[in-house]
Design a protein around this motif. Sequence first.
Motif, PDB file in Angstrom:
ATOM      1  N   GLN A 116       2.412  -4.362  -6.096  1.00  0.00           N
ATOM      2  CA  GLN A 116       3.056  -4.115  -4.816  1.00  0.00           C
ATOM      3  C   GLN A 116       2.748  -2.708  -4.324  1.00  0.00           C
ATOM      4  OE1 GLN A 116       6.938  -5.274  -3.590  1.00  0.00           O
ATOM      5  NE2 GLN A 116       7.262  -6.598  -5.376  1.00  0.00           N
ATOM      6  N   GLY A 117       2.784  -1.749  -5.262  1.00  0.00           N
ATOM      7  CA  GLY A 117       2.510  -0.368  -4.880  1.00  0.00           C
ATOM      8  C   GLY A 117       1.110  -0.202  -4.330  1.00  0.00           C
ATOM      9  N   LEU A 118       0.138  -0.832  -4.970  1.00  0.00           N
ATOM     10  CA  LEU A 118      -1.247  -0.721  -4.518  1.00  0.00           C
ATOM     11  C   LEU A 118      -1.456  -1.423  -3.187  1.00  0.00           C
ATOM     12  CD1 LEU A 118      -3.110  -1.313  -7.909  1.00  0.00           C
ATOM     13  CD2 LEU A 118      -2.891   0.845  -6.662  1.00  0.00           C
ATOM     14  N   ALA A 119      -0.939  -2.634  -3.052  1.00  0.00           N
ATOM     15  CA  ALA A 119      -1.104  -3.378  -1.807  1.00  0.00           C
ATOM     16  C   ALA A 119      -0.423  -2.662  -0.650  1.00  0.00           C
ATOM     17  CB  ALA A 119      -0.532  -4.788  -1.966  1.00  0.00           C
ATOM     18  N   THR A 120       0.791  -2.171  -0.886  1.00  0.00           N
ATOM     19  CA  THR A 120       1.510  -1.454   0.168  1.00  0.00           C
ATOM     20  C   THR A 120       0.777  -0.177   0.555  1.00  0.00           C
ATOM     21  OG1 THR A 120       3.613  -2.342  -0.633  1.00  0.00           O
ATOM     22  CG2 THR A 120       3.723  -0.408   0.784  1.00  0.00           C
ATOM     23  N   ALA A 121       0.237   0.533  -0.445  1.00  0.00           N
ATOM     24  CA  ALA A 121      -0.506   1.756  -0.156  1.00  0.00           C
ATOM     25  C   ALA A 121      -1.744   1.454   0.683  1.00  0.00           C
ATOM     26  CB  ALA A 121      -0.910   2.434  -1.460  1.00  0.00           C
ATOM     27  N   SER A 122      -2.420   0.348   0.382  1.00  0.00           N
ATOM     28  CA  SER A 122      -3.604  -0.017   1.151  1.00  0.00           C
ATOM     29  C   SER A 122      -3.234  -0.362   2.586  1.00  0.00           C
ATOM     30  CB  SER A 122      -4.303  -1.209   0.489  1.00  0.00           C
ATOM     31  OG  SER A 122      -5.469  -1.567   1.194  1.00  0.00           O
ATOM     32  N   ILE A 123      -2.154  -1.144   2.743  1.00  0.00           N
ATOM     33  CA  ILE A 123      -1.696  -1.489   4.087  1.00  0.00           C
ATOM     34  C   ILE A 123      -1.273  -0.230   4.833  1.00  0.00           C
ATOM     35  CG2 ILE A 123       0.098  -2.701   5.400  1.00  0.00           C
ATOM     36  CD1 ILE A 123       0.110  -4.811   3.157  1.00  0.00           C
ATOM     37  N   ARG A 124      -0.576   0.662   4.154  1.00  0.00           N
ATOM     38  CA  ARG A 124      -0.128   1.904   4.774  1.00  0.00           C
ATOM     39  C   ARG A 124      -1.323   2.756   5.219  1.00  0.00           C
ATOM     40  NH1 ARG A 124       3.001   3.530   1.064  1.00  0.00           N
ATOM     41  NH2 ARG A 124       5.005   3.015   2.055  1.00  0.00           N
ATOM     42  N   GLU A 125      -2.323   2.842   4.347  1.00  0.00           N
ATOM     43  CA  GLU A 125      -3.498   3.642   4.690  1.00  0.00           C
ATOM     44  C   GLU A 125      -4.215   3.059   5.902  1.00  0.00           C
ATOM     45  OE1 GLU A 125      -5.960   6.703   4.782  1.00  0.00           O
ATOM     46  OE2 GLU A 125      -4.212   6.508   3.454  1.00  0.00           O
ATOM     47  N   ASN A 126      -4.296   1.736   5.961  1.00  0.00           N
ATOM     48  CA  ASN A 126      -4.907   1.103   7.126  1.00  0.00           C
ATOM     49  C   ASN A 126      -4.129   1.423   8.395  1.00  0.00           C
ATOM     50  OD1 ASN A 126      -6.870  -0.060   5.519  1.00  0.00           O
ATOM     51  ND2 ASN A 126      -5.799  -2.028   5.333  1.00  0.00           N
ATOM     52  N   PRO A 244       5.969  -4.283   3.502  1.00  0.00           N
ATOM     53  CA  PRO A 244       5.318  -5.560   3.829  1.00  0.00           C
ATOM     54  C   PRO A 244       5.784  -6.665   2.890  1.00  0.00           C
ATOM     55  CG  PRO A 244       3.813  -4.128   2.628  1.00  0.00           C
ATOM     56  CD  PRO A 244       5.031  -3.308   2.918  1.00  0.00           C
ATOM     57  N   ASP A 245       5.800  -7.881   3.382  1.00  0.00           N
ATOM     58  CA  ASP A 245       6.209  -8.988   2.518  1.00  0.00           C
ATOM     59  C   ASP A 245       5.048  -9.351   1.586  1.00  0.00           C
ATOM     60  OD1 ASP A 245       4.402 -10.710   3.876  1.00  0.00           O
ATOM     61  OD2 ASP A 245       5.945 -11.248   5.335  1.00  0.00           O
ATOM     62  N   LEU A 246       5.343 -10.229   0.626  1.00  0.00           N
ATOM     63  CA  LEU A 246       4.350 -10.546  -0.394  1.00  0.00           C
ATOM     64  C   LEU A 246       3.116 -11.224   0.197  1.00  0.00           C
ATOM     65  CD1 LEU A 246       6.639 -11.736  -3.337  1.00  0.00           C
ATOM     66  CD2 LEU A 246       5.301  -9.635  -3.199  1.00  0.00           C
ATOM     67  N   ASP A 247       3.296 -12.050   1.234  1.00  0.00           N
ATOM     68  CA  ASP A 247       2.141 -12.700   1.854  1.00  0.00           C
ATOM     69  C   ASP A 247       1.186 -11.650   2.424  1.00  0.00           C
ATOM     70  OD1 ASP A 247       2.815 -15.335   1.296  1.00  0.00           O
ATOM     71  OD2 ASP A 247       4.101 -15.498   3.065  1.00  0.00           O
ATOM     72  N   GLU A 248       1.747 -10.643   3.075  1.00  0.00           N
ATOM     73  CA  GLU A 248       0.913  -9.583   3.638  1.00  0.00           C
ATOM     74  C   GLU A 248       0.206  -8.801   2.534  1.00  0.00           C
ATOM     75  OE1 GLU A 248       3.171  -8.225   7.696  1.00  0.00           O
ATOM     76  OE2 GLU A 248       4.200  -7.796   5.806  1.00  0.00           O
ATOM     77  N   GLN A 249       0.922  -8.574   1.443  1.00  0.00           N
ATOM     78  CA  GLN A 249       0.321  -7.832   0.333  1.00  0.00           C
ATOM     79  C   GLN A 249      -0.821  -8.630  -0.298  1.00  0.00           C
ATOM     80  OE1 GLN A 249       3.277  -6.229  -2.437  1.00  0.00           O
ATOM     81  NE2 GLN A 249       4.802  -6.222  -0.804  1.00  0.00           N
ATOM     82  N   ILE A 250      -0.599  -9.923  -0.485  1.00  0.00           N
ATOM     83  CA  ILE A 250      -1.644 -10.776  -1.070  1.00  0.00           C
ATOM     84  C   ILE A 250      -2.873 -10.799  -0.164  1.00  0.00           C
ATOM     85  CG2 ILE A 250      -2.232 -13.177  -1.619  1.00  0.00           C
ATOM     86  CD1 ILE A 250       0.689 -13.501  -2.604  1.00  0.00           C
ATOM     87  N   ASP A 251      -2.645 -10.962   1.142  1.00  0.00           N
ATOM     88  CA  ASP A 251      -3.773 -10.975   2.085  1.00  0.00           C
ATOM     89  C   ASP A 251      -4.532  -9.654   2.034  1.00  0.00           C
ATOM     90  OD1 ASP A 251      -3.124 -13.531   2.857  1.00  0.00           O
ATOM     91  OD2 ASP A 251      -1.991 -12.906   4.637  1.00  0.00           O
ATOM     92  N   GLU A 252      -3.803  -8.569   1.895  1.00  0.00           N
ATOM     93  CA  GLU A 252      -4.450  -7.252   1.867  1.00  0.00           C
ATOM     94  C   GLU A 252      -5.351  -7.107   0.647  1.00  0.00           C
ATOM     95  OE1 GLU A 252      -5.607  -3.448   2.909  1.00  0.00           O
ATOM     96  OE2 GLU A 252      -4.574  -4.998   4.093  1.00  0.00           O
ATOM     97  N   LEU A 253      -4.833  -7.454  -0.543  1.00  0.00           N
ATOM     98  CA  LEU A 253      -5.641  -7.304  -1.754  1.00  0.00           C
ATOM     99  C   LEU A 253      -6.831  -8.262  -1.756  1.00  0.00           C
ATOM    100  CD1 LEU A 253      -3.068  -6.723  -4.644  1.00  0.00           C
ATOM    101  CD2 LEU A 253      -4.420  -5.059  -3.375  1.00  0.00           C
ATOM    102  N   ARG A 254      -6.654  -9.438  -1.179  1.00  0.00           N
ATOM    103  CA  ARG A 254      -7.770 -10.386  -1.109  1.00  0.00           C
ATOM    104  C   ARG A 254      -8.895  -9.875  -0.204  1.00  0.00           C
ATOM    105  NH1 ARG A 254      -4.323 -16.009  -0.743  1.00  0.00           N
ATOM    106  NH2 ARG A 254      -4.203 -16.406  -2.993  1.00  0.00           N
ATOM    107  N   SER A 255      -8.526  -9.031   0.741  1.00  0.00           N
ATOM    108  CA  SER A 255      -9.518  -8.532   1.693  1.00  0.00           C
ATOM    109  C   SER A 255     -10.375  -7.417   1.105  1.00  0.00           C
ATOM    110  CB  SER A 255      -8.818  -8.024   2.955  1.00  0.00           C
ATOM    111  OG  SER A 255      -8.092  -6.829   2.673  1.00  0.00           O
TER     112      SER A 255
END
Length: 954
Positions: A116-126, A244-255
Amino acid sequence: MTPGVAQAIADNARVVIVVMLVASVVVGAGVTMLDRSTSLDQFQTDAAEADALEYADANFSSGTANATRAQVIVQDDDVLDQETLLAMLEYEQSLRHNETVNETLADETPTASVAQGLATASIRENQIEAVRERQRELNETRAVLHETLESLVANPNASVRPAFERVDANTSVNLTEDDYTLFAETIEERRASQANGTLDGANGTEPNGSTNTADTSPNRNQSILAEEYAALEDDRTAIANLDPDLDEQIDELRSLNDSQIDALTADVLAKNASQSSNALAFMPDYYEPGSADVNATLLVVTQESPGGSFAPGDAPEKIEDAQAALGDLTPDDGSMSVLVYGDGIVSTEIIDSMTDSILLVGPLAAAFVLFVLVVVYRDLLDILLGLGGIGLVLVWTFGAMGWFDIAFSQPFIVVLVLLIGLSIDYGLHVVMRYREERAEGDTSPSGAMAVGLGSVGIALVYVTTTTVIGFLSNLTSPLSIFRELGVVSAIGIVAALLVFGVLVPALKVEFDELLESHGFDRVKPAVGTGRGPINRLLDTGATLATTAPYVVIVVAVLISAGGAYGATEIDASFEQSDFLAEDPADWLKDLPEPIAPGTYTAETAIDILNEEFVRKDTTATILVRGDVTNPATLDRIDDARMNASGLSVTETYAGGAAAISDPITVMDNVAADNVSFNATIAAADTDDDGVPDRNVTAVFDELYRVAPDAAGDVINRDGGEYEAVRMVVTVDGNAEGETVTDQMDWVADDVEGGGVSAIATGGVIVNQITADQLAETAILSLIVALLSVLAVLTIAYRVTEESATLGVITIVPVAMTLAWVLGTMALLEIPFNIVTGMITGLTIGLGVDYSLHVSERFNQELEDAETIAAALHETMTGTGGALLSSAATTAAGFAVLLVAILPFLQSFGLITSLTIVYAFLAAVFVLPSLLVVWARFTGDGESDRLRQPWLEEK
């Protein structure tokens, strides 16, 4: 039990049977009221630290009220690769979709992980990059608008609308009609000013020297874009509070591709990165910050307890079921494996281990006991009476527990095995003495039972009295569980006397008379009365006693001295892991149902958490009460935290930060994310040391306003008044409890003073107090039991035999046995724990059993024997046979505990089996020498042949 009582039992067997069976029904009815308990609170005691812990649990909240946390250890070859990170997020998603788990999840942050921390950080950076781009576009648009405005002002004939539309067409910023109106008005004002000659074109200033109004154009342009800039600020605030919710986090890491994942990991988990501290809390302590390869991480699941807070080991059923489901929801594709540890798992495994232990140990013990009884009795009726009597003793014991509202818990499994052993012991002595009488002449069953029971009954009463005293010595323990164990054991021992000293003899008389009336021969030989190897073995003690008694005594004393010295090295232990079962060996799991035990993982999870992670549940608390809003109090807390950070027991995260939380660290964390609170702190901190030195109450008020959950974790406010604060120090799970207690006391001393009190508490510290009281229990029960038994025996023998010294002689082998047992515990490094803490009282109780039978029989034989040697021979070949059978059966019964799945039961089974063996050896090989010396000094049985035993050989 006097001969008259024995005669009455034999003559009125049927009445005795009816009365005893009715009593059994009444007492046994209590079994239906018997409850079981898994709560570890039953092992706690009254202490200031325990009260402080209770206060802290009741008055501080940890984010979510009545919350409990499960720590899920995620393992894979590389938990930071894309596959495992996605598997973690999908696992967290499955928890929310599972009805059993979801209904217990907390509303706020139900799960947390490095994924969650990594996915959220990636979304935040974007999003930060998008905000930066938007900022750049707004700034460029503002600059173009400024240039256009200046051009239009300089060219009064130029049309405003086309120029504005050209700007709008070449920017991504959405310029509105309101923006155009403000833009046009600004140009008109500027043109009007120029037309009226207000400006001094030469120097660009007004006649009075004020700034040229053209310089206000950028500000006017910023006003034109005011809504856009306001939206930009809102976006910055949203990014700071991004969730972000888990769906958003999953989509982010998949990208992301592998290299992007590695770069993200290196950035987020870098030691000095601003977002690293929280993420590193999920990483093992051997993790190198910034690296992208590690094989384990933590995932924390926060659950709400439906019934409020609960004691360790006593989780509600919903929490138990939910945490069990956490393990069942592991991905089937092998992308990761999990180990779950939490209060629900602990409660479940404690309950299951009790059931599995009984199902595993009970049949094995019964099978071995049956085998021994078959070998010893070699008679179906006696075997059935023995087994039935054992069952009835247990019914009486557990029925009494139900009537007295004593809940069954893990330590009572020991009582079950203990009573089986003692019941067999009682039965063997009664039956073997009865057989001796029947074999000596043509004696009826009732007559033989009257004589045999009258002979051995006195010893049984003595044994019961002294054994009860041994177990009731636990009433001196400060721990309620030991007091209950002592009472229940005493009840069971009395039940054994009643069943095997009253009911079984009456049943045997009735059945033997009935069978003999139908032509069956009921005269059976007693064990050890023949001339085989058993007879020669049992007679060895008598031979040594009549030839070299002092040598035997000196050797026994030397061995006892060594054991007594080793006893000083025994430690005490009390921790949650003591109650958790080790995962059974495969051969045990392969046993047929329902005997085969299940799978147990909590102990393994604890080991991994202790070795590799900063556990979330091994904490010490410094509770501070009094004038907690005094700035000097905060200064002392700040100094104490700095000192605590350098202590050996204090855990540190992978990044090197100490795992400590207090009002100052919480205020720092909140201030880092909240501008208004940061200003409040700055205003209260006049010397810039990071600690408020004025208006502390106002600072606390503001903290509760902006971050009530974080504030409530370290500050207790009641009715607007601040009554207490606390410092929570996460400690090394492998650290010795004594070391933790000492070091946390140092921290409390740093805070104490200036109108506040400070006390170190926490589960680890309270457990250490319990461990100390276990050692205290062992010592107190030893002293009380030994002195009490000595007093009873000396008085009893003085009254009945006019020889108080015989009571002293009888207790000496018991004291030696105790020294041997404690020495063995020290040698094998077995600590005093929740069951071995009973070993001193148990050793005295069991040891007296064997010694009493030998002393009492010797005293009886001495009256008719010509020499002491003859008396000893009759004693050892008569009573010794029953003792050997009893020792073998009871020791083997306890040895069955070695296959138990609970470590403390294994150690108790080993040490108790050795206790019985030692007690038998002391009674058969040491006590005879003591009796010879006693007889010589008292003059009983004295003769020339005793003084010159070799004359008997001529």
